[in-house]
Design a protein around this motif. Structure first.
Motif, PDB file in Angstrom:
ATOM      1  N   VAL A  34      14.724 -47.057 -22.271  1.00  0.00           N
ATOM      2  CA  VAL A  34      13.303 -46.885 -21.975  1.00  0.00           C
ATOM      3  C   VAL A  34      12.882 -47.777 -20.808  1.00  0.00           C
ATOM      4  O   VAL A  34      11.988 -47.407 -20.029  1.00  0.00           O
ATOM      5  CB  VAL A  34      12.423 -47.135 -23.218  1.00  0.00           C
ATOM      6  CG1 VAL A  34      12.750 -46.136 -24.320  1.00  0.00           C
ATOM      7  CG2 VAL A  34      12.534 -48.557 -23.729  1.00  0.00           C
ATOM      8  N   PHE A  35      13.525 -48.934 -20.669  1.00  0.00           N
ATOM      9  CA  PHE A  35      13.221 -49.785 -19.515  1.00  0.00           C
ATOM     10  C   PHE A  35      13.655 -49.105 -18.224  1.00  0.00           C
ATOM     11  O   PHE A  35      12.866 -48.985 -17.271  1.00  0.00           O
ATOM     12  CB  PHE A  35      13.921 -51.136 -19.648  1.00  0.00           C
ATOM     13  CG  PHE A  35      13.892 -51.941 -18.370  1.00  0.00           C
ATOM     14  CD1 PHE A  35      12.738 -52.604 -17.972  1.00  0.00           C
ATOM     15  CD2 PHE A  35      15.009 -51.998 -17.546  1.00  0.00           C
ATOM     16  CE1 PHE A  35      12.708 -53.314 -16.783  1.00  0.00           C
ATOM     17  CE2 PHE A  35      14.988 -52.720 -16.360  1.00  0.00           C
ATOM     18  CZ  PHE A  35      13.830 -53.376 -15.980  1.00  0.00           C
ATOM     19  N   ARG A  36      14.916 -48.682 -18.144  1.00  0.00           N
ATOM     20  CA  ARG A  36      15.410 -48.080 -16.904  1.00  0.00           C
ATOM     21  C   ARG A  36      14.609 -46.842 -16.528  1.00  0.00           C
ATOM     22  O   ARG A  36      14.222 -46.670 -15.372  1.00  0.00           O
ATOM     23  CB  ARG A  36      16.887 -47.688 -17.046  1.00  0.00           C
ATOM     24  CG  ARG A  36      17.876 -48.819 -16.888  1.00  0.00           C
ATOM     25  CD  ARG A  36      19.246 -48.239 -16.595  1.00  0.00           C
ATOM     26  NE  ARG A  36      20.281 -49.250 -16.631  1.00  0.00           N
ATOM     27  CZ  ARG A  36      21.018 -49.545 -17.701  1.00  0.00           C
ATOM     28  NH1 ARG A  36      20.810 -48.891 -18.838  1.00  0.00           N
ATOM     29  NH2 ARG A  36      21.949 -50.468 -17.642  1.00  0.00           N
ATOM     30  N   ARG A  37      14.381 -45.979 -17.478  1.00  0.00           N
ATOM     31  CA  ARG A  37      13.705 -44.720 -17.184  1.00  0.00           C
ATOM     32  C   ARG A  37      12.234 -44.944 -16.857  1.00  0.00           C
ATOM     33  O   ARG A  37      11.684 -44.301 -15.965  1.00  0.00           O
ATOM     34  CB  ARG A  37      13.876 -43.750 -18.357  1.00  0.00           C
ATOM     35  CG  ARG A  37      15.312 -43.274 -18.466  1.00  0.00           C
ATOM     36  CD  ARG A  37      15.587 -42.492 -19.740  1.00  0.00           C
ATOM     37  NE  ARG A  37      17.002 -42.157 -19.802  1.00  0.00           N
ATOM     38  CZ  ARG A  37      17.548 -41.066 -19.256  1.00  0.00           C
ATOM     39  NH1 ARG A  37      16.773 -40.200 -18.627  1.00  0.00           N
ATOM     40  NH2 ARG A  37      18.842 -40.844 -19.337  1.00  0.00           N
ATOM     41  N   GLY A  38      11.585 -45.842 -17.581  1.00  0.00           N
ATOM     42  CA  GLY A  38      10.197 -46.145 -17.274  1.00  0.00           C
ATOM     43  C   GLY A  38      10.044 -46.750 -15.895  1.00  0.00           C
ATOM     44  O   GLY A  38       9.146 -46.365 -15.128  1.00  0.00           O
ATOM     45  N   LEU A  85       8.573 -52.552 -25.221  1.00  0.00           N
ATOM     46  CA  LEU A  85       9.018 -51.280 -24.650  1.00  0.00           C
ATOM     47  C   LEU A  85       9.748 -50.447 -25.689  1.00  0.00           C
ATOM     48  O   LEU A  85       9.550 -49.233 -25.784  1.00  0.00           O
ATOM     49  CB  LEU A  85       9.911 -51.523 -23.435  1.00  0.00           C
ATOM     50  CG  LEU A  85       9.277 -52.260 -22.264  1.00  0.00           C
ATOM     51  CD1 LEU A  85      10.220 -52.266 -21.065  1.00  0.00           C
ATOM     52  CD2 LEU A  85       7.938 -51.645 -21.871  1.00  0.00           C
ATOM     53  N   SER A  86      10.618 -51.080 -26.484  1.00  0.00           N
ATOM     54  CA  SER A  86      11.335 -50.329 -27.513  1.00  0.00           C
ATOM     55  C   SER A  86      10.368 -49.753 -28.541  1.00  0.00           C
ATOM     56  O   SER A  86      10.467 -48.582 -28.924  1.00  0.00           O
ATOM     57  CB  SER A  86      12.343 -51.227 -28.215  1.00  0.00           C
ATOM     58  OG  SER A  86      13.319 -51.701 -27.310  1.00  0.00           O
ATOM     59  N   TYR A  87       9.416 -50.552 -28.989  1.00  0.00           N
ATOM     60  CA  TYR A  87       8.511 -50.098 -30.037  1.00  0.00           C
ATOM     61  C   TYR A  87       7.526 -49.054 -29.537  1.00  0.00           C
ATOM     62  O   TYR A  87       7.014 -48.261 -30.337  1.00  0.00           O
ATOM     63  CB  TYR A  87       7.775 -51.285 -30.666  1.00  0.00           C
ATOM     64  CG  TYR A  87       8.557 -51.904 -31.786  1.00  0.00           C
ATOM     65  CD1 TYR A  87       8.405 -51.444 -33.091  1.00  0.00           C
ATOM     66  CD2 TYR A  87       9.470 -52.925 -31.548  1.00  0.00           C
ATOM     67  CE1 TYR A  87       9.135 -51.990 -34.130  1.00  0.00           C
ATOM     68  CE2 TYR A  87      10.207 -53.474 -32.574  1.00  0.00           C
ATOM     69  CZ  TYR A  87      10.039 -53.009 -33.872  1.00  0.00           C
ATOM     70  OH  TYR A  87      10.778 -53.548 -34.895  1.00  0.00           O
ATOM     71  N   THR A  88       7.236 -49.034 -28.249  1.00  0.00           N
ATOM     72  CA  THR A  88       6.320 -48.011 -27.732  1.00  0.00           C
ATOM     73  C   THR A  88       7.059 -46.763 -27.269  1.00  0.00           C
ATOM     74  O   THR A  88       6.428 -45.739 -27.001  1.00  0.00           O
ATOM     75  CB  THR A  88       5.458 -48.570 -26.591  1.00  0.00           C
ATOM     76  OG1 THR A  88       6.300 -49.180 -25.603  1.00  0.00           O
ATOM     77  CG2 THR A  88       4.471 -49.604 -27.105  1.00  0.00           C
ATOM     78  N   GLY A  89       8.385 -46.817 -27.166  1.00  0.00           N
ATOM     79  CA  GLY A  89       9.193 -45.620 -26.965  1.00  0.00           C
ATOM     80  C   GLY A  89       8.760 -44.749 -25.808  1.00  0.00           C
ATOM     81  O   GLY A  89       8.833 -45.142 -24.646  1.00  0.00           O
ATOM     82  N   ALA A  90       8.283 -43.552 -26.123  1.00  0.00           N
ATOM     83  CA  ALA A  90       7.875 -42.600 -25.088  1.00  0.00           C
ATOM     84  C   ALA A  90       6.688 -43.101 -24.279  1.00  0.00           C
ATOM     85  O   ALA A  90       6.406 -42.556 -23.206  1.00  0.00           O
ATOM     86  CB  ALA A  90       7.533 -41.249 -25.724  1.00  0.00           C
ATOM     87  N   ARG A  91       6.005 -44.135 -24.749  1.00  0.00           N
ATOM     88  CA  ARG A  91       4.878 -44.718 -24.023  1.00  0.00           C
ATOM     89  C   ARG A  91       5.273 -46.010 -23.301  1.00  0.00           C
ATOM     90  O   ARG A  91       4.414 -46.716 -22.772  1.00  0.00           O
ATOM     91  CB  ARG A  91       3.733 -45.009 -24.990  1.00  0.00           C
ATOM     92  CG  ARG A  91       3.028 -43.760 -25.482  1.00  0.00           C
ATOM     93  CD  ARG A  91       2.096 -43.213 -24.429  1.00  0.00           C
ATOM     94  NE  ARG A  91       1.002 -44.145 -24.158  1.00  0.00           N
ATOM     95  CZ  ARG A  91       0.189 -44.053 -23.101  1.00  0.00           C
ATOM     96  NH1 ARG A  91       0.379 -43.110 -22.198  1.00  0.00           N
ATOM     97  NH2 ARG A  91      -0.790 -44.928 -22.945  1.00  0.00           N
TER      98      ARG A  91
END
Length: 371
Positions: free
Chosen positions: A327-331, A285-291
């Motif tokens: 990115v986890f929470r928002r995704g 999740l961190s490495y894919t960022g906006a994705r």
């Protein structure tokens, strides 16, 4: 899902104690063991942009400020204060810290949790444990007896174990436990050939480590999917663990598949098929960022909602804890809100599932005390 979700980071590492220059900082934004290509920077990546989006406001700067401005502010505050501010904003309550990357420049698990105002739990890396035992073993018998004692002792206090067999050999190892004679022969050969500090990579010894740990019935984390160039990605597909998962089930040991990308759908299948297999998408999740939302959605296609765990796999930079949490929470929020708005999920179910993935599943799997 309006209030921030408390998180249990079920797989992470310590952070650096010292202030960092621009090249060292950027190097921690890549799994490569080489410098960025000439004329480029690891900051120009999904992870680099996510760091620049979420971390500057925590240090009193505007989102997306220039990297040099951010690093100057970081140095002005000092490494300890910057780390405290960054970790304090993550909402992580518990850190399950892999002890396999200990260096004098890195915080211990207790130091990390203290800076983040959380609780530390130790995850014992099996390969490092074996290498430490081997450093003082006079014979194969000494080594194997010492290893059995060390694993039993670790199981009494640690939250679980971790294996990097994916790096040292691959996940296409024979699934069943090796026989005693086979193990003694492999141990003898390894001890005779290794210089002090040499790594264990013999597939027989790696299997013996896994099965020795499994007999304690403590959870075992297994690296799967992408990582640094030491591994061969095609041999790190968690689907290769199918027979091992089936064989180890009677021990009562829980297997947690880490990271998994780009094989997160394979991991989701194994978690779906076997009651003792769990998964996370960790640093993916961190490495894919906006994705990250897309990767999380693919994991949630098949994995039972009580079988997915949150982690950051943060290492070196406190910024990686911030990005992993954000990115986890928002995704997850966008996914669940979307499914609720289209009528696929009820709001009550969304509100129940989100804390499972964020913390409750990890609390149950590792037997952690409720806050």
């Amino acid at each position: 899902m309006t209030a921030p979700l408390p998180l249990i980071d079920q797989h992470c590492h310590g952070v650096l104690r010292e202030d960092l220059g621009p090249h060292t900082f950027a190097a921690y934004l890549s799994e490569s063991d080489s410098p960025a290509a000439p004329g480029t920077s690891f900051l120009d990546s999904q992870l680099g942009f996510a760091v620049r989006r979420w971390c500057p406001p925590l240090l009193g700067l505007d989102p997306h400020c220039p990297p040099e401005e951010y690093l100057a502010r970081r140095r002005e505050l000092g490494a300890q204060e910057a780390t405290r501010l960054l970790l304090g904003a993550t909402g992580i309550t518990d850190y399950l810290v892999d002890d396999g990357l200990r260096t004098p420049h890195m915080t211990t698990g207790q130091e990390l949790a203290g800076l983040g105002d959380g609780t530390a739990h130790r995850i014992v890396r099996l390969e490092r444990l074996a290498e430490e035992v081997a450093d003082t073993a006079g014979s194969a018998s000494d080594f194997l007896d010492g290893l059995a004692r060390a694993v039993r002792e670790a199981a009494r206090t640690a939250a679980g174990f971790k294996s990097i067999a994916a790096y040292r050999y691959g996940l296409d190892f024979a699934p069943n436990p090796p026989g005693p004679a086979e193990v003694r022969t492999a141990a003898g050969h390894w001890l005779a050939e290794r210089a002090r500090g040499g790594r264990v990579s013999d597939p027989v010894l790696l299997r013996h480590l896994l099965w020795t740990a499994a007999e304690t019935a403590r959870p075992i984390q297994l690296h799967t999917g992408f990582g640094d160039p030491d591994l061969r990605l095609q041999r790190c597909d968690p689907a290769l663990l199918t027979d091992f998962a089936r064989a180890v089930r009677p021990t009562g040991c829980t297997l947690i598949l880490l990271h998994c990308y780009p094989y997160h759908r394979s991991a989701a299948y194994l978690a779906h098929a076997f009651p003792h297999v769990y998964a996370d998408v960790g640093l993916a999740l961190s490495y894919t960022g906006a994705r990250a939302e897309a990767v999380l959605a693919e994991a949630l296609e098949l994995v039972p909602f009580g079988k997915l765990l949150f982690s950051t796999d943060a290492h070196g930079l406190p910024e990686l804890f911030v990005v992993g949490a954000e990115v986890f929470r928002r995704g997850l929020r966008r996914l669940l809100d979307g499914w609720v708005s289209e009528g696929a999920w009820s709001r009550a179910d969304a509100e129940r599932v989100a804390p499972l993935i964020a913390s409750a599943n990890a609390r149950r799997v590792y037997g952690l005390c409720a806050p």
